[in-house]
Motif scaffolding. Structure first.
Motif, PDB file in Angstrom:
ATOM      1  N   SER A 191       0.826  -1.206   0.000  1.00 35.62           N
ATOM      2  CA  SER A 191       0.000   0.000   0.000  1.00 35.62           C
ATOM      3  C   SER A 191       0.860   1.255   0.000  1.00 35.62           C
ATOM      4  N   LYS A 192       0.376   2.307  -0.646  1.00 38.55           N
ATOM      5  CA  LYS A 192       1.106   3.568  -0.706  1.00 38.55           C
ATOM      6  C   LYS A 192       0.919   4.394   0.563  1.00 38.55           C
ATOM      7  N   GLN A 193      -0.028   3.988   1.399  1.00 43.42           N
ATOM      8  CA  GLN A 193      -0.331   4.750   2.603  1.00 43.42           C
ATOM      9  C   GLN A 193      -0.199   3.923   3.872  1.00 43.42           C
ATOM     10  N   LEU A 194       0.233   4.579   4.932  1.00 48.79           N
ATOM     11  CA  LEU A 194       0.249   4.002   6.277  1.00 48.79           C
ATOM     12  C   LEU A 194      -0.726   4.804   7.114  1.00 48.79           C
ATOM     13  N   GLU A 195      -1.476   4.126   7.994  1.00 52.70           N
ATOM     14  CA  GLU A 195      -2.483   4.808   8.796  1.00 52.70           C
ATOM     15  C   GLU A 195      -2.308   4.503  10.284  1.00 52.70           C
ATOM     16  N   VAL A 196      -2.526   5.534  11.100  1.00 52.58           N
ATOM     17  CA  VAL A 196      -2.524   5.384  12.550  1.00 52.58           C
ATOM     18  C   VAL A 196      -3.763   6.085  13.076  1.00 52.58           C
ATOM     19  N   ALA A 197      -4.585   5.379  13.878  1.00 54.92           N
ATOM     20  CA  ALA A 197      -5.807   5.967  14.445  1.00 54.92           C
ATOM     21  C   ALA A 197      -5.807   5.742  15.956  1.00 54.92           C
ATOM     22  N   VAL A 198      -6.163   6.789  16.724  1.00 57.95           N
ATOM     23  CA  VAL A 198      -6.104   6.730  18.183  1.00 57.95           C
ATOM     24  C   VAL A 198      -7.504   6.595  18.780  1.00 57.95           C
ATOM     25  N   VAL A 199      -7.658   5.639  19.687  1.00 59.45           N
ATOM     26  CA  VAL A 199      -8.924   5.434  20.396  1.00 59.45           C
ATOM     27  C   VAL A 199      -8.898   6.167  21.734  1.00 59.45           C
ATOM     28  N   THR A 200      -7.837   5.979  22.509  1.00 58.04           N
ATOM     29  CA  THR A 200      -7.666   6.689  23.775  1.00 58.04           C
ATOM     30  C   THR A 200      -6.206   7.082  23.930  1.00 58.04           C
ATOM     31  N   GLY A 201      -5.977   8.125  24.728  1.00 54.18           N
ATOM     32  CA  GLY A 201      -4.608   8.504  25.045  1.00 54.18           C
ATOM     33  C   GLY A 201      -3.957   9.396  24.018  1.00 54.18           C
ATOM     34  N   LYS A 202      -2.630   9.346  23.993  1.00 52.65           N
ATOM     35  CA  LYS A 202      -1.829  10.201  23.133  1.00 52.65           C
ATOM     36  C   LYS A 202      -0.768   9.363  22.431  1.00 52.65           C
ATOM     37  N   VAL A 203      -0.581   9.594  21.138  1.00 55.46           N
ATOM     38  CA  VAL A 203       0.355   8.808  20.326  1.00 55.46           C
ATOM     39  C   VAL A 203       1.293   9.743  19.579  1.00 55.46           C
ATOM     40  N   ALA A 204       2.592   9.487  19.672  1.00 56.41           N
ATOM     41  CA  ALA A 204       3.587  10.261  18.929  1.00 56.41           C
ATOM     42  C   ALA A 204       4.039   9.440  17.732  1.00 56.41           C
ATOM     43  N   VAL A 205       3.886   9.992  16.541  1.00 55.76           N
ATOM     44  CA  VAL A 205       4.278   9.310  15.305  1.00 55.76           C
ATOM     45  C   VAL A 205       5.495  10.015  14.730  1.00 55.76           C
ATOM     46  N   SER A 206       6.560   9.257  14.458  1.00 51.83           N
ATOM     47  CA  SER A 206       7.788   9.867  13.953  1.00 51.83           C
ATOM     48  C   SER A 206       8.436   8.991  12.893  1.00 51.83           C
ATOM     49  N   MET A 207       9.407   9.597  12.191  1.00 51.04           N
ATOM     50  CA  MET A 207      10.192   8.870  11.201  1.00 51.04           C
ATOM     51  C   MET A 207      11.596   9.460  11.181  1.00 51.04           C
ATOM     52  N   LYS A 208      12.581   8.600  11.404  1.00 52.96           N
ATOM     53  CA  LYS A 208      13.976   9.034  11.417  1.00 52.96           C
ATOM     54  C   LYS A 208      14.177  10.210  12.377  1.00 52.96           C
ATOM     55  N   HIS A 209      13.661  10.073  13.578  1.00 54.96           N
ATOM     56  CA  HIS A 209      13.802  11.077  14.640  1.00 54.96           C
ATOM     57  C   HIS A 209      13.077  12.378  14.326  1.00 54.96           C
ATOM     58  N   LYS A 210      12.269  12.418  13.284  1.00 54.29           N
ATOM     59  CA  LYS A 210      11.479  13.598  12.948  1.00 54.29           C
ATOM     60  C   LYS A 210      10.028  13.335  13.335  1.00 54.29           C
ATOM     61  N   ASN A 211       9.480  14.219  14.186  1.00 48.88           N
ATOM     62  CA  ASN A 211       8.103  14.036  14.623  1.00 48.88           C
ATOM     63  C   ASN A 211       7.134  14.397  13.498  1.00 48.88           C
ATOM     64  N   LEU A 212       6.269  13.459  13.151  1.00 47.16           N
ATOM     65  CA  LEU A 212       5.258  13.705  12.125  1.00 47.16           C
ATOM     66  C   LEU A 212       3.989  14.284  12.730  1.00 47.16           C
ATOM     67  N   ALA A 213       3.614  13.792  13.912  1.00 48.91           N
ATOM     68  CA  ALA A 213       2.402  14.283  14.572  1.00 48.91           C
ATOM     69  C   ALA A 213       2.282  13.684  15.958  1.00 48.91           C
ATOM     70  N   THR A 214       1.547  14.382  16.818  1.00 41.37           N
ATOM     71  CA  THR A 214       1.131  13.844  18.108  1.00 41.37           C
ATOM     72  C   THR A 214      -0.384  13.786  18.071  1.00 41.37           C
ATOM     73  N   LEU A 215      -0.920  12.583  18.119  1.00 39.64           N
ATOM     74  CA  LEU A 215      -2.351  12.364  17.960  1.00 39.64           C
ATOM     75  C   LEU A 215      -3.014  12.113  19.310  1.00 39.64           C
ATOM     76  N   VAL A 216      -4.263  12.553  19.442  1.00 36.21           N
ATOM     77  CA  VAL A 216      -5.040  12.285  20.659  1.00 36.21           C
ATOM     78  C   VAL A 216      -6.313  11.537  20.262  1.00 36.21           C
TER      79      VAL A 216
END
Length: 315
Positions: A191-216
């Protein structure tokens, strides 16, 4: 030759304990790889680790090709790098996790129409989707919890542990880091896309030490592998998970609710923090509903701000 035997042979070479015949096998195998001197990109190591092992096995049975032998010092550095990326356990190490031997690594695969429920060593639960592959150590390190989702879709319900971050690494080099929360990752290599979805809490998404997003809670991220761009949006709950308290003090309840709902809860009297509760809720309930039930149990009250982000508990 098994993976363990291959590792042992490389280790013998590095320790200068290999016989002349074993040295020749390893050197000829390395020469046949035609690899560049530049180090491999970290995100590609997981994808090629198994192929490298296959190359090693095949090369061990080839007839010798006599030619110029690499200098020992140069090869030791190269062989050390190779040794570090053979097997999923060593891929995890390269992704900044403690070294795990293959004997201590658990790998779970699912078939095309199969789902699996996995309980991890820390009590966290993973629901693995079809055609997926997950690797994790039998015992997590004392300061971190590292896993590799090399293929497929998985839902993680993570046990909250403030001193041990929980990190999921994907084959595309995306890292998802939490302390204790619930989220879904969808990462298929095709797939050309990767997906992350948050149900509860806080999630930090990064790549090569670069923060892409902090999701709630109820936020999701899509990452485009082609152009490296990430987009964030709101989503309906992708799942409902239990929020359980077993004899927890009000201080502990507050700390968990603050993390799960990204809110702030204040106590009008510090002594209230010692009150204990045993109850089970779910992520589909609002923090107001949960606080209302807990406060009713102890005959205390609470109120909230207009934006539903700050609450105060009092007598």
């Amino acid at each position: 030759m098994t993976e363990e035997q291959a590792k042992e042979l490389l280790q013998k070479y590095l320790n200068q304990q290999a016989s002349p015949h074993e040295q020749k096998k390893v050197e000829e195998w390395y020469a046949s790889l035609n690899r560049e001197d530049a180090p491999l990109v970290a995100s590609k190591k997981a994808a090629i680790g198994e192929q490298m092992l296959a190359n090693l096995k095949a090369a061990m049975y080839k007839k010798p090709k006599y030619g110029k032998v690499l200098k020992l010092q140069t090869f030791i550095l190269a062989a050390a790098a190779i040794l570090l990326i053979i097997g999923s356990a060593l891929v995890i190490w390269k992704l900044q996790a403690p070294v795990q031997s293959s004997a201590n690594l658990v790998t779970v695969n699912t078939k095309a129409a199969e789902h699996k429920r996995i309980t991890l060593p820390d009590g966290s639960v993973v629901f693995l989707g079809p055609a997926a592959k997950l690797s994790y150590p039998k015992v997590f390190a004392s300061n971190s919890r590292q896993l590799v989702l090399s293929e497929g879709e998985a839902f993680f319900d993570v046990a909250h542990q403030e001193k041990r971050a929980f990190t999921v690494h994907t084959a595309d080099g995306i890292n998802i880091k939490v302390l204790g929360t619930s989220f879904k990752v969808k990462s298929y290599r095709a797939s050309k896309q990767l997906e992350v979805a948050v149900v509860t809490g806080k999630v930090a998404v990064s790549m090569k030490h670069k923060n892409l997003a902090t999701l709630v809670k109820n936020e999701f991220l899509t990452y485009n592998k082609s152009d490296g761009k990430a987009a964030i949006g709101k989503t309906n709950p992708v799942a409902v998970v239990a929020i359980a308290f077993e004899g927890a003090t009000l201080d502990q309840v507050i700390k968990k609710l603050e993390y799960l709902y990204n809110i702030k809860i204040l106590l009008g009297d510090a002594a209230l923090g010692k009150l204990k509760s045993t109850a089970t809720f779910n992520s589909g309930q609002s923090p107001e509903e949960i606080l209302d039930i807990i406060c009713s149990l102890h005959h205390i009250r609470f109120n909230g701000s207009k934006n539903h982000k700050t609450f105060k508990i009092y007598r």
